[in-house]
Design an enzyme around this catalytic site. Structure first.
Site, PDB file in Angstrom:
ATOM      1  N   GLU A 132     -41.287  74.694 -82.405  1.00 51.07           N
ATOM      2  CA  GLU A 132     -42.227  74.669 -81.298  1.00 51.07           C
ATOM      3  C   GLU A 132     -41.615  74.044 -80.042  1.00 51.07           C
ATOM      4  O   GLU A 132     -41.767  74.562 -78.948  1.00 51.07           O
ATOM      5  CB  GLU A 132     -43.468  73.871 -81.726  1.00 51.07           C
ATOM      6  N   ASP A 133     -40.905  72.951 -80.191  1.00 50.86           N
ATOM      7  CA  ASP A 133     -40.518  72.144 -79.029  1.00 50.86           C
ATOM      8  C   ASP A 133     -39.036  72.165 -78.684  1.00 50.86           C
ATOM      9  O   ASP A 133     -38.640  71.584 -77.680  1.00 50.86           O
ATOM     10  CB  ASP A 133     -40.909  70.678 -79.264  1.00 50.86           C
TER      11      ASP A 133
END
Ligand code: MN
Length: 742
Positions: free
Chosen positions: A90-91
């Site tokens: 996700e990051d």
């Protein structure tokens, strides 16, 4: 670890060592340890440049989540690896393909599930209900996704201090609304309790501290009582050579708070509520016999309440919980709940069955209610075409429902939620049995479809081929399965009728040489004043539409020839995803905008009204909520509706603050109780009108057996003004308790 600063390195390595220690028993081979180390290295590298709101290096968060998975949920190595990696895709630059080639297919699937639901972290803009639905959609693939998610949420709750106040409230609300029930259903009791307590701490800080303080103060009294109570039992258990430990714990702060509010009782009336837990160390094959032996010993000393015996050893609950419960009378006349279980049962009760049996990456595990529940949820997801909120409500029902156990005519055991009816049972057996159900025999007696079942009932369903599902059925079924199947059949039947009506209409139009265009549909829907085109067709099929009107219009050269202005498309009902408040939000800048200032009409051109459910006054902690029809409503943070509003519609919540000035007066209600005493009424009215210069709207006092209760409605400027009033009433002799009630 090369580029972290020395001080960061220290913090990180310290946390990592803690994780290794916590996973000592779980790591069985050198390969297990190597996988965890690899995941740690990959994640530490990937998150290198990131920090948490608290200022710590970001990697401390995945490490903490992994540790919760190991220590508090009892998950295995794969889950710990995935917890360490849970935010990477996700990051950071890491992709799912990277995960698969570095770790494997299983890990890829779990991280994929976690990434798909990561929108849950965007609290300010996202629709929580939709996110939650997405999260549940991943459930059938791998339940570990949900467990890791719970661990993630728990760590975020533990570190919520560093977030902004409004975010704290939203996150705490969702936690109460969705995550705690989910933890309950998955049987992770310690996590559930901590989530509830933390959520309360942020939502109602004063009440939380109040209860916490009072629990501390009453600790000694409780301990003395518990010790005296268990003394004789202990002696006898020892005499009989049983290995055991006894715990006596008070209820959690949240459950005390809940009782105070739901049952309207004072802390003093419930602070001594607790359960005594007797935990046996005994081999598997001896479990049941030994637990009943303990029951026999306990009830030799204390008289049991026959209505409160629960045997969840013979028939475990749906979330896997096993235990023997009884409530007995203590010498001082107080009821005390005694829970009898083994070490194994206790671990399941604390950490959850799924973690214990299925995901420890060992073989084994028995048929359990958990699989049963997962299957029902999967079924619900696959068949649910209703809107998201309805889905969440159905789903939530399945989280907290108590269960009953009933039997088929052949003696097969079925588990249903409490209050389930004969019709729920029919749908549980098979959709077709449900649809054709006309009645049932419960314990050989004929009963209607709506008959509520009780544990132990034997149920035989009676069907007829002439039966079709009825709308009214929805009023009494309780299982989400029955509900969604009934809705689906009704919709299908409706569409089928509408289809017939459409054919009739087409023939008529063809005869009149009018083509069926969007504009024609629009005019027809308007002409017959129906909600939409399918409804028009439905009514045509049912013979409720006078089609000759069309002919008249066409003959007059009328509207169906579209000389008149008409919108391009028929106004069908809006798709579920579009929310009528979206425009409003943009107009108000609700997503990131400045706070609305209350009490200064010149500054912002925003209309708002105060919610009637909680009547805020200046100084209260409040938030704005964008409604569909009534513009912005201001609610108190502790409004009974706040949790649901924030959890369902986080994106409609606006920041608001009071402008400090005494321009307007607000109505507030105060309730007080005391001992009847001539002169009390006089003292109160004097205080209000003379000393504080407050406008009283109404004053009611009722008296009963020497005790009275009074209600004052008064106009005040803000909370300080109100507190002044409350405090001065408290000073009056004979007054016992004063509180704001609206
Ligand atoms: Mn996270």
């Amino acid at each position: 670890m090369a580029e972290y600063s020395e001080s960061d390195k220290k913090i990180i390595l310290n946390a990592y060592r803690g994780l290794l220690k916590a996973t000592k028993k779980i790591r069985k081979t050198a390969d297990d340890t190597a996988r965890i180390r690899k995941a740690f290295n990959v994640a530490a590298d990937a998150h290198m440049s990131m920090r948490r709101k608290s200022g710590e290096p970001y990697i401390t968060h995945p490490i903490a989540v992994a540790r919760i998975c190991a220590e508090e949920i009892g998950l295995g190595v794969t889950s710990i690896v995935c917890a360490l990696l849970h935010d990477t895709v996700e990051d950071t630059e890491i992709t799912l393909d990277d995960i698969e080639s570095l770790f494997g297919k299983k890990e890829r699937n779990i991280i994929d599930g976690l990434t798909k639901i990561s929108g849950v972290f965007d609290f300010s803009t996202s629709d929580q209900a939709e996110n939650f639905r997405k999260m549940i959609l991943t459930l059938p693939d791998d339940v570990r996704v949900i467990f890791i998610k719970l661990a993630d949420r728990l760590h975020n709750m533990r570190t919520l201090d560093s977030m902004r106040k409004d975010k704290q409230l939203k996150i705490a609300s969702e936690t109460l609304f969705l995550y705690a029930p989910l933890a309950h259903r998955l049987g992770v009791n310690t996590v559930k309790t901590e989530l509830e307590n933390l959520a309360l701490k942020f939502k109602e800080p004063e009440e939380y501290e109040d209860i916490q303080g009072k629990l501390k103060k009453t600790n000694d009294v409780r301990t003395r009582f518990i010790n005296a109570f268990i003394e004789p039992i202990k002696k006898e258990l020892e005499k009989q050579g049983l290995n055991f430990t006894i715990k006596g714990r008070p209820k959690s702060i949240f459950s005390i708070w809940n009782k105070i509010h739901k049952k309207h009782v004072a802390f003093e009336e419930i602070y001594d509520l607790f359960a005594i837990r007797i935990i046996l160390d005994t081999p598997l094959e001896q479990e049941k016999a030994d637990c009943w032996k303990v029951y026999s010993i306990v009830t030799d000393f204390y008289r049991p309440n026959p209505d409160r015996l629960r045997d969840w050893i013979t028939t475990p609950r749906g979330n896997g919980y096993e235990s023997l419960h009884t409530t007995v009378m203590s010498p001082s006349g107080k009821w005390v709940e005694v829970q009898i279980r083994t070490e194994r049962m206790d671990e399941i009760a604390e950490k959850g069955l799924a973690a214990h049996w299925k995901y420890k990456e060992s073989k084994g595990g028995k048929e359990n209610g958990f699989d049963n529940w997962i299957n029902k949820i999967r079924d619900l997801i696959e068949n649910n075409h209703a809107n998201t909120l309805e889905f969440i409500d159905d789903f939530k029902l399945s989280l907290y429902a108590e269960e009953i156990y009933v039997f088929t005519p052949k003696g097969e055991l079925k588990m249903l939620p409490a209050k389930a009816t004969a019709l729920d049972f029919a749908f549980d057996i098979h959709t077709d049995v449900g649809k054709k159900c006309i009645g049932a025999k419960v314990n050989h007696k004929l009963v209607p479809l709506s008959h509520e079942l009780k544990s132990g009932d034997q149920v035989e369903i009676i069907t007829s081929n002439k039966q079709v599902p009825k709308e009214a059925w929805l009023n009494f079924v309780v299982t989400s399965r029955a509900k969604s199947k009934i809705k689906q059949s009704i919709k299908e039947a409706y569409n089928q009728v509408a289809e017939e009506g459409k054919e009739i209409l087409m023939r008529k139009l063809k005869h009149l040489k009018v083509p069926l265009t969007d504009k024609a549909i629009y005019e027809l829907v308007k002409l017959y004043d129906t909600k939409n085109f399918p409804e028009l067709n439905y009514l045509i099929a049912k013979g409720k539409i006078d089609l000759s009107k069309i002919k008249t219009i066409v003959e007059k050269g009328g509207e169906l020839n579209y000389k008149k202005e008409a919108p391009e498309v028929v106004k069908e009902e809006k798709p579920e995803s579009s929310d009528p408040t979206n425009d409003l939000i943009t107009n108000f800048g609700g997503k990131s905008g400045e706070a609305i200032i209350l009490g200064d009409d010149n500054l912002n051109q925003v209309d708002y009204t105060f919610a009637k459910c909680c009547s805020p006054i200046p100084g209260d902690d409040v938030f704005g909520f964008i409604t569909i029809k009534d513009g912005i409503k201001i609610h108190r943070n502790n409004c009974p509706n706040a949790t649901q509003l924030m959890a369902h519609y986080a994106y409609r919540v606006l920041k608001v603050q009071w402008k400090s000035q005494k321009l307007k007066e607000f109505s507030a209600e105060i309730t007080f109780t005391g001992i009847d005493n001539i002169g009390v009424l006089h003292s109160i009215t004097t205080i209000i009108t003379n000393n504080l210069n407050i406008n009283m709207q109404s004053l009611n006092i009722g008296s009963n057996d020497g005790v009275f209760e009074g209600k004052i409605k008064a106009l005040v400027y803000d909370t300080t003004h109100l507190d002044q009033l409350i405090n001065s009433i408290k000073q009056v002799e004979g007054i016992n308790e004063v509180k704001r009630t609206s």
